[in-house]
Design an enzyme around this catalytic site. Sequence first.
Site, PDB file in Angstrom:
ATOM      1  N   GLY A   1       8.738  20.029  35.802  1.00  0.00           N
ATOM      2  CA  GLY A   1       8.081  18.609  35.721  1.00  0.00           C
ATOM      3  C   GLY A   1       6.426  18.616  35.305  1.00  0.00           C
TER       4      GLY A   1
ATOM      5  N   GLY B   1       6.499  13.876  32.445  1.00  0.00           N
ATOM      6  CA  GLY B   1       7.889  13.582  32.934  1.00  0.00           C
ATOM      7  C   GLY B   1       8.512  14.699  33.484  1.00  0.00           C
TER       8      GLY B   1
ATOM      9  CG  ASP C   1      -1.080  19.308  29.218  1.00  0.00           C
ATOM     10  OD1 ASP C   1      -1.991  19.751  29.767  1.00  0.00           O
ATOM     11  OD2 ASP C   1      -0.024  18.971  29.746  1.00  0.00           O
TER      12      ASP C   1
END
Length: 821
Positions: A498, A502, A614
Amino acid sequence: MSFIASQLFLYFFIISPFSYGAADTLALNQSLSGNQTLASLDGNFEMGFFKPGKSPNYYIGIWYKGVQTTTIVWVANRETPIHNRFSSILKIIDGNLVLLNESTTQIWSTNMSSSSTATHGTSLVLLDDGNLVLRYGSSSSPPIWQSFDHPTHTWLPGSKLGYNKRTDTKQVLTSWRNSEDPGMGLFSLEIDQNSKQLLIKWKSSIEYWTSGSWGDQDKLFGLVSEMGMDYINNYNYVDNANESYFTYSSSISRLIIDVTGQIKQLLWSDTNEPWDLVWAQPRGLCQVYGRCGEFGVCSDQFGACNCLANFEPRLQSEWDLGSFSGGCVRKTVLDCSDMTQKPVFISSYIEKRFILAFPHNEALPLDRLECRSSCLDDCNCNAYTFMSKICHHWNLEFMNSDMLFSNYSNPDMIYIKVSSSDHHKIKIKIKIGEGEKIGFCLGSVAISMVFVLGLICLIIHKRNRILVGKTAMEGRLVAFAYRDLQIATKKFSDKLGGGGFGSVFKGILRDSSIVAVKKLESVSQGDKQFRSEVSTIGMIQHVNLVRLCGFCAQGNNKLLVYDYMPNGSLNSHLFHEKEDTSLSWEKRYQIALGIAKGLLYLHEKCRDCIIHCDIKPENILLDADFCPKIADFGLAKLMGRDFSRVLTTMRGTRGYLAPEWILGSAVTAKADVFSYGMMLFELVHGKRNSQQSEDLSFTFFPSLAAKVVMNGGDILSLIDDRLHREASVEEVTKVLKLAYWCIQDEEDNRPSMSQVEHALEGFLDVNMPPIPQAVMFFLDESDVESNKWVPGCGWTQGKVNMGSDSSQSKDGVTHFLSLNS
């Protein structure tokens, strides 16, 4: 001398079976017959009569002269073969190149209009690039006809694939019919000059593949990473008042439209070896339209063709030659006038993505029983399906049945008409894992049997309800129902991981395929906008990107379905304390290279630049072979305004953020480069860059490593202890220097991902980088003042080097990354 020419020179003693020894020119009073040939001056190409395989026919063609495996690149008389090459003649008549057969009948010509005065000096020349040129006058005269303007199935370097605006004609590649027949096949490659892209078509009408639009700046096609990225070819696009076309330069490769319906880039490196396949598109043979013809089934990843039950190949001889486009026919012909032989239906799964493309797929306003009955009564109806409460009939032809739905598509049942006399031969086969079900329906049965069958169907129905189904298709993606994904993930109980976007759960679909289901959080977009963004992400495919295969958008439930990666995420291998010997240094180096290629594709090869935002080990997944695949690309835009909150709350992400994120400046692709650099340190060290010990002391690995690198210390002392110092000092040093370059304070001083890729592949040498502020912050003053490594400068020996190599400019990285000679 070119590479291929030098290789051919070394292999001069290998003579083509059609060679007779000839010059490169055919004069007006000369002719070509039998074993006689023309050969280009440098010996690359030869022209003459050839016979493909075991065919009894002969053709005029051009082939590579010194390649052991005869490789034809152009054919003149594709549709009009000859049978006796010694009685046939190729010569110049009235200014045209003409082929006369055994009966001296003209069967092929260049068909150029000419005046009698202009034909006296006509000559034919085979040039060194494989172009056959017809000229009036001297060798400096422009060609009046050339084979490059009339390609067959091969696109040679230097030739054009395009559109002539003056004559309103195209240069089009067309496949051979089969390996022994160079006649016009079903598949063609052409240019769409309006959108500047390449298209593959079936029967010159149905488009089933596109390269994506050409980018004038990056010199790449939008949807095909292979074309333009490889080191072999240099593609270019030209558009002027007379013509628009693509061309490419290379001395060792060729591009063909194959009999399989794929375009293939082939590389030749040695006279004793066959051609090497560099890449092929479409990647899957089952993605080729009409691959297996009428009533044929494409049934595995290698594109194997089979006939439906109670069908057989129309021409077995063509199937034996690898050409399946002729398709299949019923073993028993349907006789609509004989009511005693009323047809029945067999059922099979097919791949739904092709259904919308079928030429005879008109939607009919009928219910399920009416749909079946109307097809049964219509002699022209070959098959029907009932999907989404809509009846579809296939009249006259049924094509593109595909058993590979478990990998990339959304299947449905289709019913194919066969003779009732064959129904007893049809066997029931149920292999859910392989995605194949073939059954049969009986005409009329006893009431008791109906009851039994109904009971069986009820049991099967209940059984299937516990397995997930795929409910609809949107473009290349499957649109799942939320309840189906609940069932597949056992109510989201098997959590894989996770993050801020999400949680991810393991799921098992009805066909037994395993997927990873990401349950997105805080998505504020409406269903329509969400579907639009997800469809865009679904179009992005690369070997180093995790493939998105489906999604769910039902109210607040937004989920993404990805291919499952059996080796999990990179962080699970790097940061756990258990002994893990699976990630050797060689694998880590290949992982670094693979991630660089994936980011390069996102930054430069997609139609629009995609910034991941990211990059970290948690978002790098590993397949069964430890090939790295970047996950969560495109989600920054999908999350919208909530993404900034995600970044600040995600555990561990702060350690990968570029300075411009923190300062609130505009973010570019160089933010991903920074994150990639921070991750390179962790690949080397096997631990997080930032660590706090029990005594609350803080260590920052990039600063610790800097002391070793700048003092010429023990490089292998920096690598993961689990590697037991088994690594290349040169490679570890290169990776560390690249990492420092990637985390430079100014984004203009960071390399692009293409430079990183080239450095890792050995095409660039990496010089010592300047010291970033973040690294210097954790260094002792003595380390900085030692004159070994100075902020803003390169590597020095006892004094500060203030020469041009240390200057900081807009493209500062070029001062520290040099071409490897």
